[in-house]
Write an enzyme that holds these catalytic residues in place. Structure first.
Site, PDB file in Angstrom:
ATOM      1  N   CYS A  53      13.372-143.244  -6.785  1.00  0.00           N
ATOM      2  CA  CYS A  53      13.331-141.799  -6.559  1.00  0.00           C
ATOM      3  C   CYS A  53      14.098-141.424  -5.292  1.00  0.00           C
ATOM      4  CB  CYS A  53      11.881-141.352  -6.438  1.00  0.00           C
ATOM      5  SG  CYS A  53      11.032-142.076  -5.017  1.00  0.00           S
ATOM      6  N   HIS A 110      19.983-140.343  -1.367  1.00  0.00           N
ATOM      7  CA  HIS A 110      21.094-140.751  -0.501  1.00  0.00           C
ATOM      8  C   HIS A 110      21.811-139.508   0.023  1.00  0.00           C
ATOM      9  CE1 HIS A 110      21.298-144.311  -3.527  1.00  0.00           C
ATOM     10  NE2 HIS A 110      20.433-144.593  -2.581  1.00  0.00           N
TER      11      HIS A 110
END
Lengths: 514, 488
Positions: free
Chosen positions: B63, B196
């Site tokens: 996730c 990210h």
């Protein structure tokens, strides 16, 4: 540079001069205090070992540092994998499921099947019904389970999804193609912000037992004894318990038996192995007795069982006393005298305890773990004359602290034996520096404590990621107590060798015979 | 036997049959067979990617929280990273990625620790912002050498309407400390990939734009300053990369984010060139630095000698002839080692087939390393890639390769059974599935507790590990002496 005949991995590679130089050079760009002013690091490191630091540390109200507990759905997944051909299904975001699977897999070194219905932003807004409709159907089609056991992540709990209604709706939409009307979809709400993994165990076990038995209550009992293992991470323990029950010739159902699932032989792979047959689970309400081996992991479940008017109750078969009580309970429930086999096993354990006691006697131990695990292992330490100096339970439920205190009060060292409910392992670090012990008993998270305090760690607990195969053994029953005795005694002896092995200075106590 | 490509295509067709119609239609777009020669393919195998995972399958995806806390921010060693929300996320992700660092853990470094605000029901009901402030205060008391704190949001934070940005800002203003709120709730996006991106954006906002005060002397800039971006120092990868760059005369002033400090990250806005290893997780911040600070970036690949040499030359080409000469000297210095490793291990591994499934850069970057050893990669796929990753993959494959995006346990098992590789290389969740089938296996996230695998020294370890996996006698024991031919 590597040498062909002596290729080393990072452990030794980075000790080579060219890498030591690289690491030293890197410090000029770093802004950590270790690079700027190592003396300051030294100073603070020393301060963290002080009573002053301990007081500030114990006064923490908000931040948890290095916890010794996990969240509810982890326990729910364990329950599901204890039933035959049952797929654990977690309603929520799939990141959670990746974590549950890797966490168990790192401990057991075994595959851990579990699916999620991958809820994302739109589910957060509209609810997860669409995910559940697709998810249950796809899961049934691909993996062909006999039952799907649904638990929830905190996302689904916060938005308030209704599992019961969703499961019905999923079946209705499927129209029986993959999810026939009688296909068991059991469920439990398992909010991560309440309790811990043992609460999730309890909720899922309660869910499966209550939902599968609905309308199945009969006048006559089936004469069986239900055994609920609890959040049991020792595969061998489940087998020890079965062997004891079988020694009485008792007819029983192990409710949630994951011992085969997490111990598959090599040679072939099937997604599911072993587990409680669903038919047996459906009939568990008609047993004459139910014994839970973990009181604090089955509070809600055992409340329900009480309403079912089953005999039995709670019995924790870790240690000599615990096993004795379990054996006597079975004797009482079955009306069978304690079998000779068990008498001999007990005799052998007691013999072993009497052989080894000098090495555990009055040794100070720090120990942490789940509440029922601690009740069992601390009991064993007391039986050996050891001093459980720090007993820490991060996920301590109501009543645990009092029970543990009462146990410790039976020790001659009671005044120096401390119970720490709701504390974490950074608290433990302060305790170990200010009131040191001889040995620690705990899971892999004790590794950093071992490094920092130099106190030897005996690996007993969950999770154990960095030692192999311990989970295959038993810590329950007389044979399990013998394992505890062996591990602890031999670690004491290893440590004695460690301290006495210095040639021509301490090796006069480096004895060949002990 | 039919051709590899035919078998691959048949395997894809076969696997789709198990799905209900809607799911089959979806998954069909994520599976394909890539060919190095087929110019008509827009992405490798023409697969679609970065879409929602089909519900109810055993996806390997993580996730957004995992992408931010676990990948990007977690390895920054002089900062404390709070897992903000319930207890589980921080516990499951603690110290699993082997992001190595040098530091005194609990005193000036905090990477392998787990800080959690351990949300209880009352925090969900009444909000947790006050608790967050208290957490920040307590951390500063007990860990006074921390150089900043990040707040990594778990799912409930965004759902209950907490304002971690305001709480963080207020505390930062009051104390002058660096506090980075990260809205990386696990339900955001379809995988760790969005995490990210979100984490990259917070570096931009709270490190670059805020330019926090850092300890020690300022670092004087040189013409040879570079930063390693997207290397998480797993098993020490960034260190075995760094040594090569330094040997060729460059000055590595920052590592992102394995073994990183906040000061290095701040310094990165002054480098001459950013070297990007994991494109997927850190292309965002590299593009930002290009736009805002005019710093060019290039992708490189330090897996296996062929790619390493190519990359070293590509990097050197950005600098003057002195660097280029040193680069050639480095290549020459290590060539005997490469030859020795290849001569020893290639005969042991030649022709062995491999199927990969990893994340980030590895599904394409490690192909060359296997091929250097004579091994043949016949299947690969990414957990959380985008189109640009699958486009790049086209240039890395050597032969017909089955491509599977966001593969799930059912599919991977089916592909392995159909194509019978000699080695499967993926993550911990799949490891024991394939080992039980008697297949050699290597974890390619954690390097299976070995590594580093980057650079020349890393390649030696990689080669010996692959030999270890494939040629161990243990795989021969699965069959008992009483088993008849053809039985397992």
């Amino acid at each position: 540079m590597q040498e062909l005949e002596n290729i080393v991995n990072g452990q030794r590679l980075f000790q080579r001069p060219e890498y030591l130089e690289v690491l030293e050079n890197k410090k000029q760009f770093e802004g950590g205090m270790g690079a700027i002013n190592p003396a300051k690091v030294e100073e603070i490191a020393e301060w963290t070992k002080s009573w002053d630091y301990r007081e500030k540390n114990l006064a923490r109200e908000a931040i948890t540092v290095n916890p010794a507990k996990a969240c509810q759905p982890l326990g729910a997944v364990m329950v599901a994998l204890g039933f035959e051909n049952t797929m654990p299904y977690v309603h929520g975001s799939h990141g959670c499921v990746a974590y549950f699977r890797s966490y168990f897999t790192k401990h057991f070194k075994e595959p851990t099947p579990c699916v999620s219905d991958s809820m994302t932003e739109d589910a957060a807004v509209f609810g997860g019904l669409a995910n559940m409709k697709d998810g249950l159907k796809n899961c049934a089609a691909l993996y062909k389970p006999e039952m799907i056991a649904v638990s929830t992540t905190c996302m689904a709990e916060v938005i308030g999804d209704d599992l019961y209604a969703f499961a019905l709706a999923a079946k209705e939409e499927d129209g029986g193609e993959f999810l026939p009307a009688d296909f068991p979809i059991t469920y439990a709400h398992t909010p991560s912000f309440t309790g811990s993994h043992i609460t999730g165990y309890d909720n899922m076990m309660h869910g499966i037992m209550s939902q599968l038995t609905e309308g199945n209550k009969k006048e006559e009992t089936n004469g069986k004894i239900n055994i609920i293992p609890g959040f049991e991470t020792y595969i061998g323990s489940i087998r020890s318990v079965k062997a004891i029950v079988e020694a009485f010739g008792a007819s029983y159902t192990m409710l949630g038996d994951h011992s085969d699932q997490w111990d598959m032989p090599a040679g072939d792979y099937s997604m599911f192995a072993g587990g409680t047959p669903i038919a047996d689970a459906k009939d568990c309400i008609n047993a004459k007795a139910t014994i839970s081996l973990q009181k604090y992991a089955t509070v809600k479940t055992m409340k329900m069982v009480k309403k079912w008017k089953h005999a039995g109750g709670v019995s924790n078969p870790i240690g000599l006393k615990g096993t004795d009580e379990f054996v006597m309970k079975l004797s009482e429930l079955t009306g069978v005298e304690v079998p000779q086999k068990l008498k001999v096993e007990r005799g052998r354990l007691v013999d072993a305890m009497q052989d080894s006691y000098p090495y555990m006697h009055a040794k100070k131990f720090a120990i942490w773990g789940d509440p029922d695990f601690l009740v069992g292992v601390v009991s064993f330490l007391l039986e050996m004359g050891a001093y459980p100096t720090h007993v820490l339970c991060h996920n301590a439920p109501k009543g645990w602290e009092d029970e543990m205190r009462a146990m410790l009060d039976t020790s001659p060292a009671a005044a120096n034996c401390h119970v720490w409910a709701g504390k974490d392992l950074w608290h433990m670090r302060s305790l170990l520096f200010t009131e040191p012990v001889d040995f620690m008993i705990g899971n892999s998270y004790g590794k950093e404590l071992m490094r920092d305090t130099k106190i030897p760690l005996i690996y007993i607990g969950f999770p154990i990621f960095d030692r192999h195969h311990l989970h295959r053994y038993s810590i329950s029953g007389y044979d399990g107590a013998l394992n505890l005795l062996t591990w602890i005694t031999n670690k004491v002896l290893d440590q004695l060798d460690e301290e006495t092995k210095n040639i021509a200075s301490t090796d006069y106590f480096f004895d060949l015979v002990r | 036997m039919s051709s590899l490509e035919a078998r691959q295509k048949a395997a894809v067709e076969e696997v789709l049959k198990a799905y209900p119609e809607k799911a089959a239609k979806n998954r069909a777009k994520h599976l394909g067979v890539g060919s190095p020669d087929d110019e008509s393919q827009k992405t490798c195998g023409n697969v679609r990617s970065n879409k929602k995972t089909v519900a109810g399958v055993m996806s390997q995806r993580g996730c957004a929280y995992a992408g931010s806390k676990g990948v990007v921010w977690g390895p920054v060693k002089d900062m404390v990273h709070i897992s903000h929300g319930p207890i589980g996320c921080g516990q499951y992700s603690r110290a699993g990625r082997r992001n190595y660092y040098i530091g005194t853990t609990g005193v000036d470094s905090f990477v392998t620790m787990n800080f959690s605000s351990d949300f209880q029901e009352k925090d969900i009901v009444f909000g947790g912002d006050k608790k967050l402030t208290k957490c920040l205060e307590e951390i500063d008391v007990l860990f006074p050498l921390n150089n900043g704190i990040t707040v990594q949001s778990e799912c409930p934070i965004g759902l209950i309407g907490d304002d971690i940005n305001a709480a963080s800002k207020m505390y930062a203003q009051k104390t002058g400390h660096t506090i980075v709120p990260v809205n990386c709730e696990g339900f955001r996006g379809v995988s760790q990939s969005l995490g990210h991106h979100i984490a990259n954006d917070t570096v931009r906002d709270y490190i670059f734009d805020a330019s926090p005060a850092t300890l020690g002397e300022p670092i004087a800039v040189t013409d040879y300053d570079v930063a390693i971006i997207g290397d998480y120092n797993i098993g020490g990868d960034a260190w075995s990369s760094r040594i090569l760059l330094e040997e060729m005369g460059l000055r590595v002033v920052a590592q992102w984010s394995g073994d990183a400090t906040i000061k290095e990250m701040v310094q990165t806005t002054k480098v001459k060139l950013n070297l990007l290893h994991c494109y997927r997780s850190m292309n965002y911040i590299s593009r930002h630095m290009e736009k805002e600070y005019g710093i060019p970036w290039i992708e490189y690949n330090f897996f296996g000698p062929s790619q390493t040499i190519k990359s070293l030359r590509k990097i050197a080409a950005f600098f003057d002839v002195s660097i280029q000469e040193k680069c050639e000297a480095v290549i020459a210095k290590y060539q005997p080692l490469v030859d020795a490793i290849t001569n020893k291990y290639r005969p042991l591994l030649e022709g062995k087939t491999v199927m990969l499934f990893v994340g980030g850069l590895r599904p394409r970057h490690v192909i060359g390393a296997y091929e250097d050893l004579g091994m043949e990669v016949i299947g690969t796929g990414y957990e959380f890639a985008h189109d640009d990753d699958y486009k790049r993959t086209k240039d890395e494959i050597f032969r017909s390769t089955v491509i599977y995006d966001d593969v799930n346990e059912y599919e991977l098992e089916a592909f392995v059974k159909a194509l019978q590789p000699d080695l499967v290389a993926s993550g911990i969740k799949e490891k024991y599935v394939f080992q039980k089938m008697g297949l050699p296996y290597r974890q390619m996230h954690s390097w299976d507790y070995s590594g580093p695998y980057h650079g020349y020294d890393g390649f030696a370890i990689f080669a010996s590990d692959m030999d270890l996996a494939i040629n161990s006698p243990v795989w021969g024991h699965s069959k008992a002496p009483w088993d008849k031919e053809g039985e397992a």
